[in-house]
Design a protein around this motif. Structure first.
Motif, PDB file in Angstrom:
ATOM      1  N   ASP A 371      28.720  33.204 113.763  1.00  0.00           N
ATOM      2  CA  ASP A 371      28.500  32.212 112.706  1.00  0.00           C
ATOM      3  C   ASP A 371      28.879  32.744 111.332  1.00  0.00           C
ATOM      4  OD1 ASP A 371      27.576  30.603 114.690  1.00  0.00           O
ATOM      5  OD2 ASP A 371      25.457  30.723 114.128  1.00  0.00           O
ATOM      6  N   LEU A 372      28.339  33.901 110.977  1.00  0.00           N
ATOM      7  CA  LEU A 372      28.590  34.445 109.641  1.00  0.00           C
ATOM      8  C   LEU A 372      30.061  34.804 109.466  1.00  0.00           C
ATOM      9  CD1 LEU A 372      27.344  35.250 106.965  1.00  0.00           C
ATOM     10  CD2 LEU A 372      26.808  37.494 107.935  1.00  0.00           C
ATOM     11  N   THR A 373      30.683  35.314 110.505  1.00  0.00           N
ATOM     12  CA  THR A 373      32.109  35.633 110.437  1.00  0.00           C
ATOM     13  C   THR A 373      32.930  34.384 110.184  1.00  0.00           C
ATOM     14  OG1 THR A 373      31.673  37.363 112.086  1.00  0.00           O
ATOM     15  CG2 THR A 373      33.968  36.833 111.636  1.00  0.00           C
ATOM     16  N   LEU A 374      32.600  33.308 110.872  1.00  0.00           N
ATOM     17  CA  LEU A 374      33.334  32.058 110.698  1.00  0.00           C
ATOM     18  C   LEU A 374      33.195  31.509 109.285  1.00  0.00           C
ATOM     19  CD1 LEU A 374      34.962  29.706 111.794  1.00  0.00           C
ATOM     20  CD2 LEU A 374      32.859  28.759 112.752  1.00  0.00           C
ATOM     21  N   LEU A 375      31.995  31.546 108.724  1.00  0.00           N
ATOM     22  CA  LEU A 375      31.787  31.028 107.379  1.00  0.00           C
ATOM     23  C   LEU A 375      32.544  31.846 106.331  1.00  0.00           C
ATOM     24  CD1 LEU A 375      28.000  30.055 107.410  1.00  0.00           C
ATOM     25  CD2 LEU A 375      29.994  28.553 107.470  1.00  0.00           C
ATOM     26  N   LEU A 376      32.483  33.175 106.433  1.00  0.00           N
ATOM     27  CA  LEU A 376      33.179  34.013 105.448  1.00  0.00           C
ATOM     28  C   LEU A 376      34.693  33.895 105.581  1.00  0.00           C
ATOM     29  CD1 LEU A 376      30.981  37.238 105.407  1.00  0.00           C
ATOM     30  CD2 LEU A 376      30.809  35.172 104.006  1.00  0.00           C
ATOM     31  N   ALA A 377      35.179  33.698 106.816  1.00  0.00           N
ATOM     32  CA  ALA A 377      36.621  33.499 106.995  1.00  0.00           C
ATOM     33  C   ALA A 377      37.056  32.156 106.414  1.00  0.00           C
ATOM     34  CB  ALA A 377      36.977  33.588 108.474  1.00  0.00           C
ATOM     35  N   MET A 378      36.218  31.133 106.515  1.00  0.00           N
ATOM     36  CA  MET A 378      36.528  29.838 105.909  1.00  0.00           C
ATOM     37  C   MET A 378      36.591  29.950 104.387  1.00  0.00           C
ATOM     38  SD  MET A 378      34.713  26.765 108.058  1.00  0.00           S
ATOM     39  CE  MET A 378      33.043  27.416 107.924  1.00  0.00           C
ATOM     40  N   VAL A 379      35.655  30.689 103.808  1.00  0.00           N
ATOM     41  CA  VAL A 379      35.667  30.885 102.353  1.00  0.00           C
ATOM     42  C   VAL A 379      36.926  31.627 101.927  1.00  0.00           C
ATOM     43  CG1 VAL A 379      34.461  32.002 100.449  1.00  0.00           C
ATOM     44  CG2 VAL A 379      33.160  30.805 102.200  1.00  0.00           C
ATOM     45  N   SER A 380      37.328  32.616 102.716  1.00  0.00           N
ATOM     46  CA  SER A 380      38.538  33.388 102.396  1.00  0.00           C
ATOM     47  C   SER A 380      39.778  32.509 102.414  1.00  0.00           C
ATOM     48  CB  SER A 380      38.691  34.535 103.398  1.00  0.00           C
ATOM     49  OG  SER A 380      39.945  35.177 103.264  1.00  0.00           O
ATOM     50  N   SER A 381      39.893  31.647 103.423  1.00  0.00           N
ATOM     51  CA  SER A 381      41.059  30.772 103.500  1.00  0.00           C
ATOM     52  C   SER A 381      41.009  29.680 102.434  1.00  0.00           C
ATOM     53  CB  SER A 381      41.136  30.145 104.897  1.00  0.00           C
ATOM     54  OG  SER A 381      42.230  29.264 105.007  1.00  0.00           O
ATOM     55  N   PHE A 382      39.834  29.158 102.152  1.00  0.00           N
ATOM     56  CA  PHE A 382      39.690  28.088 101.159  1.00  0.00           C
ATOM     57  C   PHE A 382      40.048  28.579  99.755  1.00  0.00           C
ATOM     58  CE2 PHE A 382      36.964  25.581  98.242  1.00  0.00           C
ATOM     59  CZ  PHE A 382      37.517  24.332  98.484  1.00  0.00           C
ATOM     60  N   ARG A 383      39.629  29.785  99.437  1.00  0.00           N
ATOM     61  CA  ARG A 383      39.905  30.348  98.105  1.00  0.00           C
ATOM     62  C   ARG A 383      41.243  31.082  98.035  1.00  0.00           C
ATOM     63  NH1 ARG A 383      33.959  33.075  96.771  1.00  0.00           N
ATOM     64  NH2 ARG A 383      32.814  31.106  96.498  1.00  0.00           N
ATOM     65  N   GLY A 384      41.846  31.361  99.204  1.00  0.00           N
ATOM     66  CA  GLY A 384      43.096  32.116  99.225  1.00  0.00           C
ATOM     67  C   GLY A 384      42.912  33.583  98.943  1.00  0.00           C
ATOM     68  N   GLU A 385      41.723  34.113  99.171  1.00  0.00           N
ATOM     69  CA  GLU A 385      41.423  35.518  98.924  1.00  0.00           C
ATOM     70  C   GLU A 385      41.532  36.320 100.217  1.00  0.00           C
ATOM     71  OE1 GLU A 385      37.566  35.592  97.264  1.00  0.00           O
ATOM     72  OE2 GLU A 385      38.129  34.567  95.393  1.00  0.00           O
ATOM     73  N   VAL A 386      42.192  37.445 100.142  1.00  0.00           N
ATOM     74  CA  VAL A 386      42.367  38.314 101.313  1.00  0.00           C
ATOM     75  C   VAL A 386      41.175  39.250 101.432  1.00  0.00           C
ATOM     76  CG1 VAL A 386      43.828  40.039 102.409  1.00  0.00           C
ATOM     77  CG2 VAL A 386      44.871  38.171 101.094  1.00  0.00           C
ATOM     78  N   LEU A 387      40.564  39.276 102.588  1.00  0.00           N
ATOM     79  CA  LEU A 387      39.421  40.155 102.830  1.00  0.00           C
ATOM     80  C   LEU A 387      39.907  41.544 103.229  1.00  0.00           C
ATOM     81  CD1 LEU A 387      37.092  37.721 104.824  1.00  0.00           C
ATOM     82  CD2 LEU A 387      36.987  38.325 102.405  1.00  0.00           C
ATOM     83  N   PRO A 388      39.123  42.590 102.970  1.00  0.00           N
ATOM     84  CA  PRO A 388      39.532  43.951 103.351  1.00  0.00           C
ATOM     85  C   PRO A 388      39.746  44.068 104.855  1.00  0.00           C
ATOM     86  CG  PRO A 388      37.669  44.001 101.830  1.00  0.00           C
ATOM     87  CD  PRO A 388      37.842  42.576 102.237  1.00  0.00           C
ATOM     88  N   VAL A 389      40.758  44.821 105.239  1.00  0.00           N
ATOM     89  CA  VAL A 389      41.074  44.972 106.660  1.00  0.00           C
ATOM     90  C   VAL A 389      40.062  45.859 107.373  1.00  0.00           C
ATOM     91  CG1 VAL A 389      43.525  44.563 106.331  1.00  0.00           C
ATOM     92  CG2 VAL A 389      42.621  46.891 106.108  1.00  0.00           C
ATOM     93  N   ASP A 390      39.274  46.634 106.625  1.00  0.00           N
ATOM     94  CA  ASP A 390      38.285  47.517 107.231  1.00  0.00           C
ATOM     95  C   ASP A 390      36.888  46.900 107.218  1.00  0.00           C
ATOM     96  OD1 ASP A 390      37.884  47.621 104.531  1.00  0.00           O
ATOM     97  OD2 ASP A 390      37.712  49.807 104.407  1.00  0.00           O
ATOM     98  N   LEU A 391      36.794  45.563 107.069  1.00  0.00           N
ATOM     99  CA  LEU A 391      35.514  44.865 107.020  1.00  0.00           C
ATOM    100  C   LEU A 391      35.233  44.195 108.357  1.00  0.00           C
ATOM    101  CD1 LEU A 391      33.045  43.692 105.482  1.00  0.00           C
ATOM    102  CD2 LEU A 391      34.525  41.774 104.814  1.00  0.00           C
ATOM    103  N   VAL A 392      34.016  44.364 108.858  1.00  0.00           N
ATOM    104  CA  VAL A 392      33.576  43.710 110.083  1.00  0.00           C
ATOM    105  C   VAL A 392      32.274  42.971 109.778  1.00  0.00           C
ATOM    106  CG1 VAL A 392      32.266  45.718 110.908  1.00  0.00           C
ATOM    107  CG2 VAL A 392      33.109  44.038 112.546  1.00  0.00           C
ATOM    108  N   VAL A 393      32.109  41.788 110.386  1.00  0.00           N
ATOM    109  CA  VAL A 393      30.977  40.917 110.067  1.00  0.00           C
ATOM    110  C   VAL A 393      30.415  40.346 111.360  1.00  0.00           C
ATOM    111  CG1 VAL A 393      30.206  38.855 108.833  1.00  0.00           C
ATOM    112  CG2 VAL A 393      31.986  40.308 107.835  1.00  0.00           C
ATOM    113  N   PHE A 394      29.093  40.233 111.444  1.00  0.00           N
ATOM    114  CA  PHE A 394      28.442  39.495 112.518  1.00  0.00           C
ATOM    115  C   PHE A 394      27.066  39.050 112.045  1.00  0.00           C
ATOM    116  CE2 PHE A 394      27.412  43.957 113.372  1.00  0.00           C
ATOM    117  CZ  PHE A 394      26.030  43.927 113.537  1.00  0.00           C
ATOM    118  N   GLY A 395      26.563  37.981 112.639  1.00  0.00           N
ATOM    119  CA  GLY A 395      25.255  37.458 112.280  1.00  0.00           C
ATOM    120  C   GLY A 395      25.153  35.977 112.585  1.00  0.00           C
ATOM    121  N   GLU A 396      23.953  35.525 112.894  1.00  0.00           N
ATOM    122  CA  GLU A 396      23.692  34.111 113.161  1.00  0.00           C
ATOM    123  C   GLU A 396      23.213  33.432 111.884  1.00  0.00           C
ATOM    124  OE1 GLU A 396      20.745  31.258 115.884  1.00  0.00           O
ATOM    125  OE2 GLU A 396      20.797  33.437 116.182  1.00  0.00           O
TER     126      GLU A 396
END
Length: 454
Positions: A371-396
């Protein structure tokens, strides 16, 4: 004179009816009820239902009188197969393996039996292919063919009689949909034939101590064909899946009386047959050279091990009155729910945006840790911001915007650290007291905190 009995059975769900009707009242499907002629109702057939659990006696015992000596499992040549089965093949068990045509079910079982036949008696029964076709595949794959015994037969009674003489330790039935019993008048593949054939083979496996692996067909929606009782009577049910345009195959257990369910095994299809993939996270993390927005790595828990998977999200302006919500590898209903949570508690409105979600590698994610990964990836695509390649996310993520913990958080972080990830955003309850060496772990309890941590 014995009287023939007639029953009306639904081909979709296996429900019995006293008479024909247009719609099945159990599964609500139309024109799926067919007439089935059963065997004679003589009292001499009552003995065939005895001994289903492995013994034909009716002696009552207490729990402390039962012998608990565990039977040694049969180790297959594939570690991934043993993992899915719970540590190996249990003698006297009935295993059902299903999958789409061309997935590699017969290839996997042929490779397994050719190797095991070098050390123990094994019997391969083919009902769909000729013996010459199976032999051609074995020679093409370069398998040892000197010890494996083959049989082309579709009569269940004849197969069991031959197996009693040959005394194999492992037997493969390919496939259960072409098997038939003489006292059932319906054609092979019907509900009654599949049900009775599977029950007969299961009783034979438990009484004789022979491990029986049955190959099952699947329907157009990907579920196992035949009556639901087919999955109830066997001990282990696994699905062999893979896209036609991908060389990778996944083996997942849906039912296992001798191990954990939802265990995942990964194989690669090559010219020499199936090869097991010992480190599937390395495959699913084959990211491009240039980082892009909307791409983020999550850690999902499959059975008894963590798996790192890349999640890609594309958010774009919609030209339609109803924006599209497409999720490949995830639940589309959960995507719609998380969009509402993002609007209410994240302050981002995406009602006029098309949202496309894809789990790289064809992995199907069913747990809530994405869940948390999906939300942060949506924010990244919506804003056009590239997230760090060494970042990992998980959480409900809950409906009130809270970040809930997920099981096995420490193991997920250790797996991510092994693959070189330096930062992690996890639920606050999953934040360890001592982070893995070289990794910064950020614990969050609300969605707003996770957005600030980006």
């Amino acid at each position: 004179m014995a009287k023939n009995k007639t029953a009306y059975v639904c081909n979709e769900c296996g429900q019995d009816f006293p008479r024909w009707q247009g719609q099945c009242s159990a599964c609500q499907q139309w024109n799926t009820i067919t007439e089935v002629r059963l065997g004679n109702s003589s009292a001499t057939r009552t003995h065939q239902f005895s001994g289903y659990a492995g013994t034909s006696g009716s002696e009552v015992q207490t729990l402390d009188q039962i012998d608990l000596n565990e039977l040694p499992r049969i180790a297959s040549p594939f570690t991934e197969l043993d993992r899915v089965l719970g540590g190996g093949i249990v003698p006297g068990s009935a295993i059902l393996i299903g999958g789409h045509p061309g997935a590699g079910k017969s290839t996997l079982l042929l490779q397994t039996l050719c190797q095991l036949a070098q050390t123990m008696p094994a019997l391969y029964i083919t009902g769909e292919e000729s013996l010459q076709q199976v032999a051609m595949r074995a020679h093409r794959l370069g398998l040892p063919t000197g010890q494996l015994k083959m049989l082309s037969e579709t009569s269940v009674e004849t197969i069991c009689d031959i197996a009693i003489k040959e005394k194999p330790k492992l037997m493969v039935i390919d496939s259960i949909q072409v098997m038939h019993m003489s006292d059932i008048q319906s054609s092979p593949g019907s509900v009654s034939q599949v049900r009775e054939s599977a029950s007969y083979l299961t009783r034979f496996a438990k009484q004789q101590g022979v491990a029986v692996i049955m190959v099952g067909h699947v329907t157009k929606d990907g579920s196992l064909a035949g009556p639901k009782v087919l999955e109830h009577c066997i001990d282990c049910s696994v699905m062999f899946e893979g896209d036609s345009d991908s060389r990778y195959r996944t083996l997942r257990s849906h039912k296992n009386r001798f191990g954990a369910i939802n265990e995942l095994g990964v194989f690669a299809m090559t010219e020499r047959g199936l090869k097991e993939v010992a480190n599937p996270s390395a495959i699913f993390l084959s990211r491009g050279d240039e980082a892009s927005s909307g791409s983020l790595v999550m850690v999902v828990w499959e059975g008894t091990r963590p798996l790192l998977v890349e999640l890609q999200v594309l958010v774009d302006n919609s030209a339609m009155a109803n924006p599209r919500r497409v999720a490949v590898g995830m639940d589309a209903n959960r995507l719609a729910m998380l969009l509402a949570v993002m609007h209410r508690h994240g302050g981002l409105q995406m009602s006029d945006q098309d949202v496309f979600v894809n789990v790289v590698g064809g992995v199907k994610v069913s747990e809530t840790s994405a869940d948390l990964t999906l939300l942060l990836a949506m924010v990244s695509s919506f804003r056009g911001e590239v997230l760090p390649v060494d970042l990992v996310v998980f959480g409900e993520v809950g409906l009130s915007g809270e970040i809930r913990p997920v099981p096995n958080g420490q193991e997920r972080l250790v797996e991510a650290a092994k693959h070189g990830f330096k930062r992690a955003i996890v639920p606050l309850a999953n934040k360890p007291k001592k982070a893995p060496l070289g990794m910064e772990v950020i614990g969050v309890s609300k969605l707003s905190q996770a957005l600030e941590a980006l």
